[in-house]
Design an enzyme around this catalytic site. Structure first.
Site, PDB file in Angstrom:
ATOM      1  N   HIS A  19       0.829  -1.212   0.000  1.00 25.23           N
ATOM      2  CA  HIS A  19       0.000   0.000   0.000  1.00 25.23           C
ATOM      3  C   HIS A  19       0.863   1.261   0.000  1.00 25.23           C
ATOM      4  O   HIS A  19       0.599   2.204  -0.765  1.00 25.23           O
ATOM      5  CB  HIS A  19      -0.908  -0.022   1.237  1.00 25.23           C
ATOM      6  CG  HIS A  19      -1.668   1.250   1.457  1.00 25.23           C
ATOM      7  ND1 HIS A  19      -2.977   1.435   1.052  1.00 25.23           N
ATOM      8  CD2 HIS A  19      -1.299   2.422   2.063  1.00 25.23           C
ATOM      9  CE1 HIS A  19      -3.376   2.648   1.384  1.00 25.23           C
ATOM     10  NE2 HIS A  19      -2.382   3.273   2.000  1.00 25.23           N
ATOM     11  N   GLU A  20       1.903   1.269   0.829  1.00 25.07           N
ATOM     12  CA  GLU A  20       2.780   2.446   0.885  1.00 25.07           C
ATOM     13  C   GLU A  20       3.584   2.596  -0.400  1.00 25.07           C
ATOM     14  O   GLU A  20       3.830   3.708  -0.865  1.00 25.07           O
ATOM     15  CB  GLU A  20       3.710   2.348   2.100  1.00 25.07           C
ATOM     16  CG  GLU A  20       2.993   2.281   3.437  1.00 25.07           C
ATOM     17  CD  GLU A  20       2.009   3.426   3.645  1.00 25.07           C
ATOM     18  OE1 GLU A  20       2.211   4.500   3.061  1.00 25.07           O
ATOM     19  OE2 GLU A  20       1.031   3.228   4.388  1.00 25.07           O
ATOM     20  N   HIS A  37       1.456   4.400  -2.867  1.00 28.20           N
ATOM     21  CA  HIS A  37       1.472   5.856  -2.675  1.00 28.20           C
ATOM     22  C   HIS A  37       2.696   6.478  -3.343  1.00 28.20           C
ATOM     23  O   HIS A  37       2.607   7.530  -3.973  1.00 28.20           O
ATOM     24  CB  HIS A  37       1.489   6.191  -1.182  1.00 28.20           C
ATOM     25  CG  HIS A  37       0.137   6.206  -0.539  1.00 28.20           C
ATOM     26  ND1 HIS A  37      -0.930   6.910  -1.057  1.00 28.20           N
ATOM     27  CD2 HIS A  37      -0.321   5.605   0.593  1.00 28.20           C
ATOM     28  CE1 HIS A  37      -1.987   6.748  -0.276  1.00 28.20           C
ATOM     29  NE2 HIS A  37      -1.649   5.965   0.728  1.00 28.20           N
ATOM     30  N   GLU A  76      -6.357   7.236  -0.844  1.00 28.04           N
ATOM     31  CA  GLU A  76      -6.314   5.992  -0.078  1.00 28.04           C
ATOM     32  C   GLU A  76      -6.977   4.852  -0.842  1.00 28.04           C
ATOM     33  O   GLU A  76      -6.465   3.728  -0.862  1.00 28.04           O
ATOM     34  CB  GLU A  76      -6.980   6.181   1.287  1.00 28.04           C
ATOM     35  CG  GLU A  76      -6.178   7.008   2.269  1.00 28.04           C
ATOM     36  CD  GLU A  76      -4.777   6.463   2.511  1.00 28.04           C
ATOM     37  OE1 GLU A  76      -4.610   5.237   2.628  1.00 28.04           O
ATOM     38  OE2 GLU A  76      -3.843   7.273   2.557  1.00 28.04           O
TER      39      GLU A  76
END
Length: 302
Positions: free
Chosen positions: A131-132, A135, A199
């Site tokens: 997930h990071e 980003h 998100e």
């Protein structure tokens, strides 16, 4: 594409708000000057925001020897995402959480908390890291840095309105008071809207990177539940960075819930499970082999 258009429009709204406040303070010249000041602040943030955030959160950089398996996992996920390996940092807090920072994929960092390494299993940690990385890949870290900087500039200009008021009839005393109150609030709402939009996108891309939407959904469930029971002191002292975390780190304080920087965790989980093709996440049972951070662990000593 739709999310990117929404982010562009929201950032345009922030820029317009900066210029309106500048106009109220000094006419056409004030609007231009306000835009230049915001640009200068963004230039400084572009080069220094990652260092500032990591320092504020008390992050300690991990060497490959200190977190060998975590490094191997992150390197594998970075290869799957076709991006450079980011630096890894440890946050000395027991609240499970994580965030990414950096101006581009070549100068990026992923920070995880001690609590995350204690509470999650290997697949869940991989989902969080993915997930990071999403980003970073989407350059959300730069977008959030710019929006946070502009929101700060708007708050500063709103305070200036109280003392200077609108010049030449532009707003007057009442306009100055309204600007002081409403402009920072509007900027905060735009900042939160951008964060929430990014998100969902990072969840979907992160699930594709790690190949396990269910593991990421389970991680979000665990982190969200734990965040409501523990206080992340560095984050509470620097709430402007809350939007960067995978789950709002300020959940422990009731007042912080008035301004949610993240979409509802239940909605995020539902979207991930739609990708998985199941109705609800299955609680994983495999324990992580990643070393836990503790008093006698070398990670805690940096």
């Amino acid at each position: 594409m739709e999310a990117n258009i929404k982010v562009f429009m929201l950032m345009a709204a922030l820029t317009a708000l900066v210029m309106v406040l500048g106009w109220m303070l000094g006419g056409g010249g004030g609007a231009v000057l306000a835009l230049l000041i915001a640009g200068g602040m963004n230039f400084f943030a572009y080069w220094n925001s990652d260092k500032m955030v990591l320092r504020q959160q008390g992050a300690v950089e991990l060497s490959p020897n200190q977190g060998a398996e975590l490094y191997a996992m992150t390197a594998d996920l970075a290869r799957r995402a076709d991006m450079p390996m980011p630096k890894l940092y440890l946050l000395p807090t027991e609240q499970p959480n994580a965030f990414a920072t950096g101006r581009n994929p070549e100068n990026a960092a992923v920070a995880v908390t001690q609590g995350l390494l204690r509470a999650l299993n290997r697949d869940e940690i991989a989902g969080v890291i993915a997930h990071e990385l999403a980003h970073i890949k989407h350059r959300d870290t730069l977008t959030m840095t710019i929006t946070a900087t502009m929101a700060g500039a708007i708050a500063m200009m709103g305070n200036m309105m109280l003392f200077m008021g609108g010049r030449d009839g532009r707003g007057g005393g009442i306009g100055a008071i309204l600007a002081m109150i409403l402009a920072p609030l509007a900027a905060a709402m735009v900042q939160m809207a951008i964060s929430r939009a990014r998100e969902y996108e990072a969840d979907a891309t992160g699930a594709a990177i790690c190949g396990q939407p269910r593991a990421l959904a389970s991680a979000l469930q665990r982190i969200s539940a734990a965040a409501g029971r523990s206080v992340n002191l560095p984050a509470e002292k620097n709430p402007a960075a809350a939007a960067m975390f995978i789950i709002n780190p300020l959940h422990a304080l009731r007042a912080d819930r008035l301004f949610a920087t993240h979409p509802p965790t239940e909605e995020r989980i539902a979207r991930l499970m739609a990708l998985e093709g199941r109705a609800a996440p299955v609680r994983p049972t495999a324990a992580s082999r990643i070393p836990r951070a503790g008093r006698n662990d070398p990670w805690s000593r940096g």
